[in-house]
Design a protein around this motif. Sequence first.
Motif, PDB file in Angstrom:
ATOM      1  N   TYR A  54      16.393 -18.144  24.868  1.00 55.86           N
ATOM      2  CA  TYR A  54      16.342 -17.612  23.638  1.00 55.86           C
ATOM      3  C   TYR A  54      15.801 -19.672  22.882  1.00 55.86           C
ATOM      4  CZ  TYR A  54      17.489 -17.534  19.002  1.00 55.86           C
ATOM      5  OH  TYR A  54      17.150 -17.163  17.773  1.00 55.86           O
ATOM      6  N   LEU A  55      16.038 -19.775  23.113  1.00 57.25           N
ATOM      7  CA  LEU A  55      15.872 -21.549  22.610  1.00 57.25           C
ATOM      8  C   LEU A  55      14.887 -21.861  23.445  1.00 57.25           C
ATOM      9  CD1 LEU A  55      19.641 -23.529  24.081  1.00 57.25           C
ATOM     10  CD2 LEU A  55      18.892 -22.230  21.948  1.00 57.25           C
ATOM     11  N   VAL A 115      23.201 -20.635  16.935  1.00 52.52           N
ATOM     12  CA  VAL A 115      22.902 -21.881  17.290  1.00 52.52           C
ATOM     13  C   VAL A 115      22.776 -22.811  16.592  1.00 52.52           C
ATOM     14  CG1 VAL A 115      20.582 -23.107  18.322  1.00 52.52           C
ATOM     15  CG2 VAL A 115      21.290 -20.810  18.821  1.00 52.52           C
ATOM     16  N   THR A 137      22.324 -14.667  15.357  1.00 48.45           N
ATOM     17  CA  THR A 137      21.539 -15.434  16.178  1.00 48.45           C
ATOM     18  C   THR A 137      20.990 -16.760  16.097  1.00 48.45           C
ATOM     19  OG1 THR A 137      21.558 -13.584  18.046  1.00 48.45           O
ATOM     20  CG2 THR A 137      20.206 -15.832  19.141  1.00 48.45           C
ATOM     21  N   SER A 192      23.439 -23.125  24.923  1.00 52.71           N
ATOM     22  CA  SER A 192      22.659 -22.249  25.164  1.00 52.71           C
ATOM     23  C   SER A 192      24.643 -21.556  25.379  1.00 52.71           C
ATOM     24  CB  SER A 192      22.034 -21.928  26.142  1.00 52.71           C
ATOM     25  OG  SER A 192      22.851 -22.726  27.793  1.00 52.71           O
ATOM     26  N   GLU A 193      25.500 -21.970  25.941  1.00 51.40           N
ATOM     27  CA  GLU A 193      26.736 -21.884  26.273  1.00 51.40           C
ATOM     28  C   GLU A 193      27.836 -22.055  24.987  1.00 51.40           C
ATOM     29  OE1 GLU A 193      30.721 -23.779  28.726  1.00 51.40           O
ATOM     30  OE2 GLU A 193      28.766 -24.537  29.909  1.00 51.40           O
ATOM     31  N   VAL A 218      24.397 -18.289  23.497  1.00 51.29           N
ATOM     32  CA  VAL A 218      23.121 -17.645  23.903  1.00 51.29           C
ATOM     33  C   VAL A 218      22.122 -17.860  25.175  1.00 51.29           C
ATOM     34  CG1 VAL A 218      22.286 -17.712  21.182  1.00 51.29           C
ATOM     35  CG2 VAL A 218      22.075 -19.277  22.663  1.00 51.29           C
ATOM     36  N   SER A 219      21.135 -17.513  25.788  1.00 58.08           N
ATOM     37  CA  SER A 219      20.603 -17.676  27.057  1.00 58.08           C
ATOM     38  C   SER A 219      19.586 -18.718  26.330  1.00 58.08           C
ATOM     39  CB  SER A 219      19.551 -16.477  27.383  1.00 58.08           C
ATOM     40  OG  SER A 219      18.141 -16.657  26.399  1.00 58.08           O
ATOM     41  N   LYS A 220      19.182 -19.669  27.923  1.00 56.91           N
ATOM     42  CA  LYS A 220      18.563 -20.973  27.003  1.00 56.91           C
ATOM     43  C   LYS A 220      17.147 -20.276  27.035  1.00 56.91           C
ATOM     44  CE  LYS A 220      19.733 -22.738  31.806  1.00 56.91           C
ATOM     45  NZ  LYS A 220      20.450 -23.467  32.770  1.00 56.91           N
ATOM     46  N   PHE A 246      20.254 -27.909  26.205  1.00 52.91           N
ATOM     47  CA  PHE A 246      20.082 -26.745  26.856  1.00 52.91           C
ATOM     48  C   PHE A 246      21.019 -25.735  27.197  1.00 52.91           C
ATOM     49  CE2 PHE A 246      15.616 -28.319  25.601  1.00 52.91           C
ATOM     50  CZ  PHE A 246      15.278 -27.871  24.807  1.00 52.91           C
ATOM     51  N   ASN A 247      21.477 -26.666  28.670  1.00 50.32           N
ATOM     52  CA  ASN A 247      22.849 -25.713  28.972  1.00 50.32           C
ATOM     53  C   ASN A 247      23.782 -25.737  27.288  1.00 50.32           C
ATOM     54  OD1 ASN A 247      21.454 -25.499  31.262  1.00 50.32           O
ATOM     55  ND2 ASN A 247      22.182 -27.184  32.316  1.00 50.32           N
TER      56      ASN A 247
END
Length: 127
Positions: free
Chosen positions: A55-56, A26, A22, A46-47, A51-53, A42-43
Amino acid sequence: MGNRQPNTSGLLNKAKEKKVKTRQKVEQAIKRMIKYQQNINFNSVSELAGVSKTYLYNNPDLKERIEYLRKQQEGVPDVKQVKRNVSDKSKDIIIAALRKRVKELEEECKELREQAKINYSDIYNKL
């Protein structure tokens, strides 16, 4: 009854592998965005990374890096912004230059028509 000492080493190893993969996704997404000069936030990260925001945001070093890159990009206008910011004065200059060019071409066209008339009359008189 239940196993008092379950063997969870395989499960822990898979979790570590997933964490590493993962993180690599990123990192690759960020590198790709830098390479192609895309907006980094972040958007978008993540896209692209899948991964999810959350997670970031939950990984402090990734969060800090994305925030740093986002701030770095704030001062740099992209190509679309530069095109939008062309002032009215420069537009007027371009329009004036184009009008002058059109006028020159119209005069040249007029001269060529006159020359063609003369040439046709010479040909007609020779017959």
